[in-house]
Design a protein around this motif. Structure first.
Motif, PDB file in Angstrom:
ATOM      1  N   GLU A 174       1.254   9.483  -5.375  1.00  0.00           N
ATOM      2  CA  GLU A 174       1.601  10.841  -4.959  1.00  0.00           C
ATOM      3  C   GLU A 174       2.619  11.460  -5.906  1.00  0.00           C
ATOM      4  O   GLU A 174       2.595  12.673  -6.157  1.00  0.00           O
ATOM      5  CB  GLU A 174       2.135  10.836  -3.529  1.00  0.00           C
ATOM      6  CG  GLU A 174       1.057  10.789  -2.466  1.00  0.00           C
ATOM      7  CD  GLU A 174       0.231  12.071  -2.438  1.00  0.00           C
ATOM      8  OE1 GLU A 174       0.674  13.053  -1.817  1.00  0.00           O
ATOM      9  OE2 GLU A 174      -0.859  12.083  -3.061  1.00  0.00           O
ATOM     10  N   LYS A 222      -3.370   1.365  -9.474  1.00  0.00           N
ATOM     11  CA  LYS A 222      -4.390   0.924  -8.511  1.00  0.00           C
ATOM     12  C   LYS A 222      -4.846  -0.508  -8.781  1.00  0.00           C
ATOM     13  O   LYS A 222      -5.318  -1.195  -7.865  1.00  0.00           O
ATOM     14  CB  LYS A 222      -5.588   1.869  -8.562  1.00  0.00           C
ATOM     15  CG  LYS A 222      -5.318   3.226  -7.923  1.00  0.00           C
ATOM     16  CD  LYS A 222      -6.571   4.091  -7.949  1.00  0.00           C
ATOM     17  CE  LYS A 222      -6.357   5.416  -7.228  1.00  0.00           C
ATOM     18  NZ  LYS A 222      -7.586   6.264  -7.238  1.00  0.00           N
ATOM     19  N   ASP A 250       3.737  12.120   5.560  1.00  0.00           N
ATOM     20  CA  ASP A 250       3.017  11.049   6.241  1.00  0.00           C
ATOM     21  C   ASP A 250       3.549  10.847   7.664  1.00  0.00           C
ATOM     22  O   ASP A 250       2.799  10.501   8.577  1.00  0.00           O
ATOM     23  CB  ASP A 250       3.152   9.755   5.433  1.00  0.00           C
ATOM     24  CG  ASP A 250       2.178   8.674   5.871  1.00  0.00           C
ATOM     25  OD1 ASP A 250       1.092   9.009   6.374  1.00  0.00           O
ATOM     26  OD2 ASP A 250       2.509   7.490   5.701  1.00  0.00           O
ATOM     27  N   GLU A 273       0.832  -1.208   0.000  1.00  0.00           N
ATOM     28  CA  GLU A 273       0.000   0.000   0.000  1.00  0.00           C
ATOM     29  C   GLU A 273       0.866   1.257   0.000  1.00  0.00           C
ATOM     30  O   GLU A 273       0.570   2.227  -0.708  1.00  0.00           O
ATOM     31  CB  GLU A 273      -0.903  -0.012   1.227  1.00  0.00           C
ATOM     32  CG  GLU A 273      -1.756   1.239   1.397  1.00  0.00           C
ATOM     33  CD  GLU A 273      -2.482   1.260   2.728  1.00  0.00           C
ATOM     34  OE1 GLU A 273      -2.625   2.360   3.288  1.00  0.00           O
ATOM     35  OE2 GLU A 273      -2.893   0.190   3.209  1.00  0.00           O
ATOM     36  N   LYS A 274       1.949   1.240   0.768  1.00  0.00           N
ATOM     37  CA  LYS A 274       2.817   2.413   0.843  1.00  0.00           C
ATOM     38  C   LYS A 274       3.589   2.623  -0.458  1.00  0.00           C
ATOM     39  O   LYS A 274       3.810   3.774  -0.882  1.00  0.00           O
ATOM     40  CB  LYS A 274       3.778   2.283   2.028  1.00  0.00           C
ATOM     41  CG  LYS A 274       3.084   2.316   3.390  1.00  0.00           C
ATOM     42  CD  LYS A 274       2.269   3.591   3.597  1.00  0.00           C
ATOM     43  CE  LYS A 274       1.658   3.651   4.985  1.00  0.00           C
ATOM     44  NZ  LYS A 274       0.834   4.870   5.185  1.00  0.00           N
ATOM     45  N   PHE A 301       1.192   4.181  -2.689  1.00  0.00           N
ATOM     46  CA  PHE A 301       1.044   5.571  -2.244  1.00  0.00           C
ATOM     47  C   PHE A 301       2.164   6.443  -2.829  1.00  0.00           C
ATOM     48  O   PHE A 301       1.918   7.558  -3.316  1.00  0.00           O
ATOM     49  CB  PHE A 301       1.067   5.593  -0.714  1.00  0.00           C
ATOM     50  CG  PHE A 301       1.348   6.910  -0.071  1.00  0.00           C
ATOM     51  CD1 PHE A 301       0.403   7.923  -0.060  1.00  0.00           C
ATOM     52  CD2 PHE A 301       2.563   7.142   0.572  1.00  0.00           C
ATOM     53  CE1 PHE A 301       0.658   9.146   0.564  1.00  0.00           C
ATOM     54  CE2 PHE A 301       2.828   8.348   1.201  1.00  0.00           C
ATOM     55  CZ  PHE A 301       1.880   9.353   1.184  1.00  0.00           C
TER      56      PHE A 301
END
Length: 289
Positions: A30, A285, A93, A22-23, A26
């Motif tokens: 981003e 995604k 974060d 997930e990171k 991310f």
């Protein structure tokens, strides 16, 4: 690129693996968002390193949220400073910078530029941009930690094109001579630099043999395989009996996660039109890397 025996250890717990994936996602998403603000940027250089960023910042390195000045925080220097656009969201974060600061990326008066500035951005340990200097700085930090009796480790990410810089090898000699076992270099071996294929510009293989000849403990790993990368980095950080610095050669794919970037090295620097950006976002995604 030569054949390599890639290391693999016990797999991660599923919840850990899910978090790190997930990171990494991310970081990629981003990066697209921030480059949309700047209108140009280094997509593919970040994408090859996304799992490395996730592994370091969300598992391996010792970091406290909201405390960039913590004296025992593990240090991170980055030779490929053009990948900073992927690091800034992680610092936000962690609460090192305000999340709103990201929204003004590269704009006049904003501290976040195309390359990182340690005088403006908390959590940035070295202002990189001119390739070749990060390992020297990392070695200096590691030596300073030893002299001061500090327990922190220093991690340095290097581009594979950076292996063509003489200062890298001077730093490698220094680190081995001083037995800097608290220094871990990670080479993002994605095969490309600005001018094309690394080994067409100046061949660097056999890279692992070179690092070993310079006195470094050396490992090769799939830089996108978190089940291989994270356990290796954990073990290397925990090994205090070692008397040498470590180099991890992470075999990666430039532009990883976006198919049309993986096959086109021109995305080292560029800008995605809105339709292409949406295609990239949808593909990122949809994938579990």
């Amino acid at each position: 690129m030569s054949e390599a025996i890639l290391e693999r250890e016990l797999p991660l717990k599923q919840e850990t693996l899910a978090l790190l994936r997930e990171k990494a996602q991310f970081v990629r998403l981003e990066t697209i968002r921030l480059i949309e603000i700047a209108k140009t940027g280094h997509y593919s250089s970040v994408f090859s390193a996304a799992e490395i960023f996730a592994a370091l910042y969300y598992d391996v390195m010792s970091i406290r949220r909201g405390e960039p000045a913590w004296s025992e925080r593990d240090r991170f220097t980055m030779g490929k400073g053009h990948a900073a656009v992927g690091l800034f969201p992680i610092l936000a974060d962690y609460g090192f910078i305000d999340a709103e600061t990201l929204d003004g990326y590269t704009r006049l008066g904003n501290p976040l530029g195309d390359h990182p500035d340690m005088t403006k951005v908390p959590g940035i340990d070295f202002s990189s941009g001119s390739i070749g200097h990060a390992l020297s700085n990392g070695a200096g930090m590691a030596k300073a930690a030893q002299m001061a009796g500090k327990s922190f480790n220093t991690f340095t990410m290097l581009g594979d094109g950076e292996m063509q810089e003489g200062q890298v090898w001077e730093a490698a000699l220094f680190a081995a001579h001083h037995k800097l076992n608290n220094l871990i270099a990670i080479v993002d071996r994605n095969g490309y630099q600005l001018d094309g294929k690394v080994d067409d510009v100046i061949g660097i293989e056999s890279l692992a043999a070179k690092w070993r000849a310079f006195g470094w403990e050396t490992h090769e790993v799939d830089g996108h395989d978190l089940n291989a990368l994270v356990p290796l980095l954990r073990r290397l950080k925990a090994d205090k009996a070692r008397s040498a610095p470590v180099c991890v050669i992470a075999r990666t794919l430039k532009g990883k996660g976006v198919s049309y970037m993986e096959t086109e090295p021109g995305w080292h620097l560029g800008y995605l039109a809105p339709d292409d950006a949406q295609r990239a976002i949808d593909e990122i995604k949809s994938k579990v890397i």
